[in-house]
Design an enzyme around this catalytic site. Structure first.
Site, PDB file in Angstrom:
ATOM      1  N   ARG A  55       0.823  -1.228   0.000  1.00 31.95           N
ATOM      2  CA  ARG A  55       0.000   0.000   0.000  1.00 31.95           C
ATOM      3  C   ARG A  55       0.851   1.269   0.000  1.00 31.95           C
ATOM      4  NH1 ARG A  55      -5.222  -1.484   3.781  1.00 31.95           N
ATOM      5  NH2 ARG A  55      -6.404  -2.303   2.016  1.00 31.95           N
ATOM      6  N   LYS A 217     -21.315 -16.730  -1.380  1.00 32.24           N
ATOM      7  CA  LYS A 217     -22.723 -16.554  -1.013  1.00 32.24           C
ATOM      8  C   LYS A 217     -23.404 -15.396  -1.731  1.00 32.24           C
ATOM      9  CE  LYS A 217     -22.377 -18.504   3.582  1.00 32.24           C
ATOM     10  NZ  LYS A 217     -22.455 -18.252   5.011  1.00 32.24           N
ATOM     11  N   GLY A 374     -10.379  -9.517  -3.098  1.00 32.96           N
ATOM     12  CA  GLY A 374      -9.227 -10.260  -2.585  1.00 32.96           C
ATOM     13  C   GLY A 374      -8.998 -11.593  -3.264  1.00 32.96           C
ATOM     14  N   GLY A 397     -13.578  -3.533  -0.068  1.00 39.67           N
ATOM     15  CA  GLY A 397     -14.916  -3.027   0.254  1.00 39.67           C
ATOM     16  C   GLY A 397     -15.359  -1.898  -0.661  1.00 39.67           C
TER      17      GLY A 397
END
Ligand code: AMP
Length: 423
Positions: A55, A217, A374, A397
């Site tokens: 990062r 899911k 990810g 996210g």
């Protein structure tokens, strides 16, 4: 250690925001100016040392560019979740030390506070071309509350604001949202690249455009599926999620992972697809096994003939061939989530074959490809093709929220700043 609370008045609930207002730092005169750069230095620290500097390296181009242009670069970030309390294990000091290593020839200061006298004095000592990393903004509760007073205190430390933290742009926090309204606000190089890539794939793609959404899911990606289904020409559903869609089509999936309570959601998404002209693509054959562990016996069977005691763990060869054929006919692909339980051999074969094909078509200039998340990034790296795609997002996210149609507060604030400046 908190400042008086007053929620920022400018909220982030707008319906339609023109993101063309987001301005890049390219060409901005920063010479001698104090430039507040919000980055995401939320990195793992082990024994007081940065354990993964990915990062840091990603925002180096922005920080170096500003420093080389003669700015006094004041770096803001969070690390961990100290929740308004100073805690040594979430200090950004080790990050500043690592930045010193990564920027030989540039003076990198560490200032032990981002608020109050120590911050003011520290920033006053920064010279043009130098960099200062301020202490964790989350040591103040005002940060996560998007507190305007806290943002004002941060704004006092700079003349210009730059956000290069796309991975934190879905958070309406003071150093991400409120602060962007208090100074001329720009996108750093990394954030700009991400907004451009996602815009190109989602807002205004070269058509036909196909999305491939996999993963475990349906329940974790309802917004993503619901949003994409009205925008894509084709939506391929993979991974465990495909099982719930198969169940919604009354297909027996044996002992597979299925979310019965989301069968109705899958039906609703398929109905929306019909009305918006999006074709839903599901597997026609699958790889099944009695257990989910390495070395188990597995077999390929057509969907509809899954033995009762087996579970679906990957797309079968015919389904992969179908995806490859479809990719020949599309100009843009957006990919999030694996087609199968790729971490365990041989259930990664579908995902890996897809990765290779997306990479090949992109290399040949036939496809614009944007992938993120990810597991998807991990799969691309296993095959060694991450560098071949048009854009790979590591924003987690924020990437998923964008795919789900959310307006990211950090990006919206930059767009508004640009729009105000244009008036
Ligand atoms: P997600 O975090 O929702 O993107 O899901 C990723 C996870 O889904 C990975 O760990 C995969 O192993 C898992 N997964 C993919 N396909 C299946 C499947 N058919 N059955 C169970 N798990 C799966």
């Amino acid at each position: 250690m908190s400042v008086a609370s007053s929620a920022a008045t400018e909220s982030v609930s707008e319906g339609s925001v023109d993101l063309s207002g987001v301005r890049s730092i390219d060409g901005v005169d920063v010479k001698g100016k104090r430039v507040l750069v919000r980055v995401d230095f939320n990195v793992p620290i082990e024994n007081g040392v940065v354990a993964d500097a990915t990062r840091l390296k990603r925002v180096l181009p922005t920080i170096s560019k500003l420093a080389e242009a003669g700015a006094k670069v004041i770096v803001l970030s969070h690390l961990g979740r100290p929740k308004g309390v100073i805690s040594p294990d979430t200090s950004l000091k080790p990050v500043a030390e690592k930045m010193r290593e990564l920027m030989p020839g540039t003076t990198v200061h560490f200032i032990g506070d981002c608020f109050g006298e120590e911050a003011r004095r520290g920033v006053a000592g920064v010279k043009p071309g130098e960099v200062a990393v301020l202490e964790n903004v989350r040591y103040y509760s005002g940060e996560e509350k998007n507190d305007r007073e806290f943002a004002k205190a941060l704004a006092e430390l700079g003349d210009i604001y730059v956000n290069d933290a796309f991975s934190a742009a879905h958070r309406a926090h003071a150093s991400i949202e409120a602060l962007a309204h208090l100074r001329p606000a720009y996108a750093g190089l990394q954030l700009m690249a991400e907004v451009d890539a996602l815009g190109r794939a989602l807002e205004n793609p070269a058509r036909p455009v196909m999305a491939i959404v996999g993963g475990a899911k349906v329940s974790t990606k309802i917004e993503v599926l619901t949003h994409l289904v009205t925008r894509m020409d084709q939506l391929a559903v993979g991974g465990g999620m495909a099982n719930t869609f198969l169940a919604a089509n009354s297909i027996d999936t044996g002992a597979s992972l299925v979310e019965p309570e989301f069968v109705a959601t899958a039906k609703d998404i398929m109905a929306r697809a019909k009305t918006s002209g999006c074709e839903i693509v599901l597997p026609t054959d699958v790889v099944v096994a009695k257990e989910f562990k390495p070395g188990v016996e597995w077999r390929i069977c057509p969907v509809g003939a899954v033995p009762a005691d087996t579970m679906i763990l990957d797309f079968g060869p015919a389904s992969v061939a179908d995806l490859k054929r479809r990719l020949q006919g599309v100009k843009t692909v957006l990919w999030n989530g694996p087609l199968g339980a790729f971490e365990t051999a041989p259930f990664g074969e579908g995902t890996f074959a897809l990765a290779r094909e997306v990479a090949r078509l992109t290399r040949e200039g036939k496809l614009v490809s944007v992938a993120g998340g990810g597991d998807t990034v991990r799969a691309l790296n296993i095959v060694g093709v991450a560098g071949d795609l048009t854009y790979v997002s590591t924003a987690g996210g924020a990437f998923l929220e964008w795919l789900g149609g959310a307006k990211l507060p950090g990006v919206v604030a930059l767009a508004k700043s640009g729009a105000r400046a244009a008036c």
